[in-house]
Motif scaffolding. Structure first.
Motif, PDB file in Angstrom:
ATOM      1  N   UNK A  41       0.829  -1.207   0.000  1.00 50.46           N
ATOM      2  CA  UNK A  41       0.000   0.000   0.000  1.00 50.46           C
ATOM      3  C   UNK A  41       0.862   1.255   0.000  1.00 50.46           C
ATOM      4  N   UNK A  42       1.976   1.222   0.723  1.00 52.71           N
ATOM      5  CA  UNK A  42       2.875   2.368   0.766  1.00 52.71           C
ATOM      6  C   UNK A  42       4.125   2.178  -0.062  1.00 52.71           C
ATOM      7  N   UNK A  43       4.137   1.173  -0.929  1.00 54.04           N
ATOM      8  CA  UNK A  43       5.333   0.853  -1.704  1.00 54.04           C
ATOM      9  C   UNK A  43       5.394   1.700  -2.971  1.00 54.04           C
ATOM     10  N   UNK A  44       6.410   2.538  -3.064  1.00 54.86           N
ATOM     11  CA  UNK A  44       6.616   3.368  -4.252  1.00 54.86           C
ATOM     12  C   UNK A  44       7.277   2.513  -5.325  1.00 54.86           C
ATOM     13  N   UNK A  45       6.604   2.356  -6.476  1.00 53.01           N
ATOM     14  CA  UNK A  45       7.126   1.507  -7.541  1.00 53.01           C
ATOM     15  C   UNK A  45       7.008   2.242  -8.873  1.00 53.01           C
ATOM     16  N   UNK A  46       8.161   2.496  -9.490  1.00 48.43           N
ATOM     17  CA  UNK A  46       8.198   3.161 -10.787  1.00 48.43           C
ATOM     18  C   UNK A  46       8.579   2.209 -11.916  1.00 48.43           C
ATOM     19  N   UNK A  47       8.928   0.986 -11.592  1.00 47.41           N
ATOM     20  CA  UNK A  47       9.403   0.048 -12.609  1.00 47.41           C
ATOM     21  C   UNK A  47       8.477  -1.135 -12.824  1.00 47.41           C
ATOM     22  N   UNK A  48       7.421  -1.266 -12.024  1.00 45.56           N
ATOM     23  CA  UNK A  48       6.452  -2.351 -12.167  1.00 45.56           C
ATOM     24  C   UNK A  48       5.072  -1.857 -11.747  1.00 45.56           C
ATOM     25  N   UNK A  49       4.051  -2.641 -12.083  1.00 39.90           N
ATOM     26  CA  UNK A  49       2.686  -2.320 -11.677  1.00 39.90           C
ATOM     27  C   UNK A  49       2.506  -2.656 -10.201  1.00 39.90           C
ATOM     28  N   UNK A  50       1.982  -1.705  -9.438  1.00 41.31           N
ATOM     29  CA  UNK A  50       1.577  -1.939  -8.051  1.00 41.31           C
ATOM     30  C   UNK A  50       0.080  -1.663  -7.970  1.00 41.31           C
ATOM     31  N   UNK A  51      -0.715  -2.728  -8.013  1.00 36.33           N
ATOM     32  CA  UNK A  51      -2.165  -2.555  -8.027  1.00 36.33           C
ATOM     33  C   UNK A  51      -2.778  -2.496  -6.638  1.00 36.33           C
ATOM     34  N   UNK A  52      -1.954  -2.485  -5.589  1.00 35.33           N
ATOM     35  CA  UNK A  52      -2.484  -2.413  -4.233  1.00 35.33           C
ATOM     36  C   UNK A  52      -2.838  -0.993  -3.818  1.00 35.33           C
ATOM     37  N   UNK A  53      -2.424   0.002  -4.606  1.00 37.74           N
ATOM     38  CA  UNK A  53      -2.767   1.392  -4.320  1.00 37.74           C
ATOM     39  C   UNK A  53      -2.891   2.125  -5.651  1.00 37.74           C
ATOM     40  N   UNK A 270      20.638  -1.240   0.215  1.00 34.21           N
ATOM     41  CA  UNK A 270      20.144  -2.240  -0.724  1.00 34.21           C
ATOM     42  C   UNK A 270      18.822  -2.879  -0.325  1.00 34.21           C
ATOM     43  N   UNK A 271      18.275  -2.550   0.865  1.00 32.78           N
ATOM     44  CA  UNK A 271      17.057  -3.181   1.348  1.00 32.78           C
ATOM     45  C   UNK A 271      15.883  -2.215   1.290  1.00 32.78           C
ATOM     46  N   UNK A 272      14.724  -2.732   0.883  1.00 31.38           N
ATOM     47  CA  UNK A 272      13.470  -1.978   0.911  1.00 31.38           C
ATOM     48  C   UNK A 272      12.479  -2.723   1.794  1.00 31.38           C
ATOM     49  N   UNK A 273      11.970  -2.053   2.802  1.00 30.25           N
ATOM     50  CA  UNK A 273      10.990  -2.633   3.718  1.00 30.25           C
ATOM     51  C   UNK A 273       9.608  -2.081   3.401  1.00 30.25           C
ATOM     52  N   UNK A 274       8.612  -2.954   3.342  1.00 29.10           N
ATOM     53  CA  UNK A 274       7.223  -2.555   3.115  1.00 29.10           C
ATOM     54  C   UNK A 274       6.343  -3.221   4.163  1.00 29.10           C
ATOM     55  N   UNK A 275       5.427  -2.459   4.759  1.00 32.63           N
ATOM     56  CA  UNK A 275       4.541  -2.999   5.799  1.00 32.63           C
ATOM     57  C   UNK A 275       3.139  -2.424   5.626  1.00 32.63           C
ATOM     58  N   UNK A 276       2.117  -3.274   5.788  1.00 32.99           N
ATOM     59  CA  UNK A 276       0.715  -2.874   5.624  1.00 32.99           C
ATOM     60  C   UNK A 276      -0.123  -3.315   6.808  1.00 32.99           C
TER      61      UNK A 276
END
Length: 401
Positions: A41-53, A270-276
């Motif tokens: 939900x809070x994941x910023x994605x410019x290189x793939x589809x993020x359909x959760x938001x 190098x790490x990306x953390x995502x939490x919902x």
């Protein structure tokens, strides 16, 4: 009931819990989030589809057109106090594409299964009215609902994005019950169709360059339904009567208000953390099943992605490694026992070429649901999803040296 619920292999699921309501609500998503505990939900994605938001569609790059096609395979094993069985399924998981319309304005369309139904009840014992005699019947169910969504995302600024989502939910559930008494056989077929339109909104805000928060709202909706019944009767293997009834209306199925909150951040380099966190207000629908009631639901998801160097010369430096955890405390209580479940996920993002953002996303999850108690069933499952997340570049000038 003398037999355990099991499934038909051609279904999208083999979960015995697909018996209730509209079936098992689909949890798998699109692309990378399947390997990250389904968080995004809070994941910023410019290189793939993020359909959760839906707001994330504002980040679709100029001249890029994204496709995502997925398949999912599932192996389920389930047991009660006296019986156990395993089933496997393989089917379509999603079709999606996204593109930029104008500066800071992006759009996307996706088709995913919303609920899945696939069960068989063997040896259901029923009393014959007016006597002490009983008969056994078998019941099978198959089908589910689809979610065809249109998403629009717009960036009010470089850091703040808003989105809107319109989902057309449609599909049917087929249930067949057959039983024999003496030399006669009876079969009842019911096909229940549901449809409705659901609206949702979303937002993302980049507090810092590498820290984003997001939220989503799914508005409640009542899905309209109608059922068509067919009755077949045979005597000594000769069909003596067939009755086809016109479609009758059935009670609306109410989907609740859903609120979601999420964040994502870069850890070290190098790490990306995502939490919902999601809360679904099932209590307010005031619905119940024959054996249970719908109650408020909480879903927690967390995921981590490791990427050494997005533009690295070595291939394995550009591979994305993912892991996650998801806990769902359930929305249905049977005999005052909530049907909760969890899933542990892992995944890989394998780059396809060096000049685009195309990716082969592979994810695996192990999950468990329910418990061996009273009429409940313990279900364990292994799920593999494969997503072809591809980027097509439009209208870019070619450079010739």
């Amino acid at each position: 009931m003398t037999g355990l619920a099991n499934a038909q292999s051609e279904g999208l699921t083999s979960s015995p819990y697909s018996l209730y309501g509209l079936g098992v609500i689909n949890q798998t998503s699109i692309g990378k989030t399947n390997g990250m505990g389904y968080a995004g939900i809070g994941l910023r994605s410019e290189t793939e589809i993020n359909n959760l938001n839906p707001s994330n569609f504002a980040l679709i790059p100029q001249n890029s057109f994204f496709y995502d096609i997925g398949v999912v395979g599932e192996l389920n094993s389930y047991s009660n106090a006296s019986y156990s069985e395993s089933k496997s399924t393989l089917n379509f998981s999603n079709l999606a594409f996204a593109f930029r319309i104008a500066d800071r304005l992006g759009a996307g369309v996706s088709l995913v299964p919303y609920t899945d139904v696939g069960y068989t009840l063997v040896g259901l014992e029923t009393n014959i009215e007016g006597s002490n005699e009983t008969f056994n019947s078998n019941v099978t169910g198959l089908g589910g609902l689809n979610d065809l969504s249109i998403n629009l995302g717009y960036g009010l600024s470089e850091a703040f994005r808003l989105g809107i989502k319109a989902s057309f939910l449609f599909g049917n559930i087929e249930e067949t019950e057959g039983f024999a008494i003496s030399n006669s056989y009876f079969q009842l077929d019911e096909v229940t169709n549901y449809s409705g339109v659901r609206l949702g909104i979303g937002a993302q805000y980049d507090i810092f360059k590498d820290f984003t928060i997001g939220s989503t709202v799914q508005l409640p909706v009542s899905l309209k339904g109608n059922v068509t019944r067919s009755v077949y009767k045979t005597l000594d293997d000769v069909e003596i009567q067939v009755e086809d009834e016109e479609g009758d209306s059935v009670s609306d199925f109410k989907l609740p208000l859903e609120l979601g909150f999420g964040l994502s951040t870069k850890l070290i380099k190098s790490f990306t953390l995502s939490a919902d966190y999601k809360h679904n207000f099932w209590d307010s629908t005031e619905q119940s099943e024959n054996v249970g009631t719908y109650i408020d639901q909480d879903i927690y998801a967390i995921g981590l992605e490791y990427l050494k160097n997005e533009r690295g010369f070595k291939y394995w430096d550009r591979v994305r490694y993912r892991g996650g955890f998801n806990y769902d405390n359930g929305y249905l209580a049977i005999n005052d026992n909530k049907i909760d479940g969890y899933a542990i996920t892992a995944g890989l993002g394998l780059p396809v070429g060096r000049t685009s953002n195309s990716m082969l996303n592979i994810s695996y999850s192990y999950g468990s649901k329910g418990q061996i108690q009273n009429i409940l069933v313990k279900e364990n499952y292994h799920t593999i999803t494969i997503n072809f997340s591809l980027e097509d570049l439009w209208f870019r000038d070619r450079k010739i040296n």
